[in-house]
Design an enzyme around this catalytic site. Structure first.
Site, PDB file in Angstrom:
ATOM      1  N   SER A 251       0.836  -1.205   0.000  1.00 44.45           N
ATOM      2  CA  SER A 251       0.000   0.000   0.000  1.00 44.45           C
ATOM      3  C   SER A 251       0.870   1.254   0.000  1.00 44.45           C
ATOM      4  O   SER A 251       1.664   1.434  -0.905  1.00 44.45           O
ATOM      5  CB  SER A 251      -0.975  -0.038   1.177  1.00 44.45           C
TER       6      SER A 251
ATOM      7  N   LYS B  84     -23.067  15.403   7.007  1.00 44.07           N
ATOM      8  CA  LYS B  84     -22.009  15.801   7.932  1.00 44.07           C
ATOM      9  C   LYS B  84     -21.659  14.692   8.912  1.00 44.07           C
ATOM     10  O   LYS B  84     -20.504  14.581   9.329  1.00 44.07           O
ATOM     11  CB  LYS B  84     -22.437  17.072   8.684  1.00 44.07           C
TER      12      LYS B  84
END
Length: 304
Positions: free
Chosen positions: A122, A174
């Site tokens: 990664s 949110k």
């Protein structure tokens, strides 16, 4: 001339003589130290040409001091090359990107070689991409070209316990994701778009670093890991080997003498032991999955 005057003149002459000899002695000591340092390995590193070495281990996060040290290295004419020794399962996407940029700046100024240890996956693979040559062990675990975002959700347990949570937000997304309720279809789509964009950025880095077409990279960028041998066949690394092979390649291809001393890259003003201890503790916590993952480029096998 009085006796006292004669004594005063003699004393001044003696002081001047002692001062002169002190200066000569100091210069002699400094000269001998310089010669000794020049002949010794550590001092040759400090005073003359050397090969720099950056060890990257554990979770990769943003580190301004490290990145500044690399920017300084790019301008340091004494450093003939840089070896990046990687043993990391990855880290945050932003941390990998920052280190990738800093290493790319070094690579524009001098040869950079990446040497993979047990794991370079990664973000650990991402930071190898600026190198002109990537070495891996046959058993290295690398690749994992992907991005992961994980969260947990306790709404079922909370309902059984009679606990509810309320959120007041200034936007409908949110509080997505939230541990207190399942993802909404809109929230899942928005977060998926973020992850896919970051994944596309990672793919573009691989395509540029390895000189591959993006469709070719996408075929390999499903998050899977590769052994060093598999990565070599897939053109994700250049050769099997370690630091010795990297030094030999630098000597043969870049004219960097194999007997130059190594100097580890460290941030200016080494961190105090307590600061380092706290940093290692934070990495350990992250590695043990005791906190929720944000946006990570980390080899993160399922525990199921």
């Amino acid at each position: 001339m009085s006796l006292e005057t004669d004594l005063l003149i003699d004393r001044r002459r003696l002081k001047r003589g002692l001062a002169l000899w002190r200066v000569v002695a100091i210069l002699a000591v400094l000269g001998a130290a310089a010669v000794a340092l020049r002949e010794s390995g550590p001092a040759r590193t400090l005073l003359g040409a050397h090969v720099a070495r950056l060890a990257v281990t554990g979770l990769i996060t943003e580190d301004r001091e490290r990145d500044q040290a690399l920017r300084d290295l790019a301008r340091d004419g004494r450093a003939r090359a840089l070896i990046v020794a990687i043993d990391s399962p990855g880290g945050t996407v932003a941390g990998g990107e920052a280190l990738h940029r800093a290493l790319a700046e070094v690579a524009r100024a001098k040869p950079v070689v990446a040497v993979m240890g047990g794991t370079a996956a990664s973000a650990g693979y991402m930071i190898a991409l600026p190198a002109q040559r990537i070495f891996a062990r046959e058993a290295t675990v690398t690749g994992s070209i992907g991005v992961i975002m994980q969260t947990v959700e306790f709404s079922g347990l909370m309902e059984r316990l009679g606990i509810s949570a309320q959120a007041i937000t200034g936007g409908s997304l949110k509080d997505e994701p939230s541990p207190f309720r399942p993802l909404s279809p809109e929230g899942r789509a928005a977060l998926a778009a973020v992850v896919q964009d970051l994944h596309a950025q990672f793919i573009a880095m691989v395509a540029e670093g390895r000189g591959m077409a993006e469709p070719e990279v996408r075929a390999l960028a499903d998050g899977r890991v590769f052994t060093g041998r598999q990565a070599l066949a897939a053109k994700l690394v250049d050769a099997i080997g370690g630091e010795a092979e990297a030094r030999a390649w630098l000597a043969a291809e870049k004219g960097v003498p194999a007997d130059l001393p190594l100097r580890d890259v460290t941030a200016a003003g080494e961190r105090r032991w307590l600061s380092q201890l706290l940093r290692d503790a934070r990495k350990a916590v992250s590695d043990e999955r005791l906190s929720l993952d944000g946006l990570f480029a980390v080899w993160h096998p399922s525990l199921q």
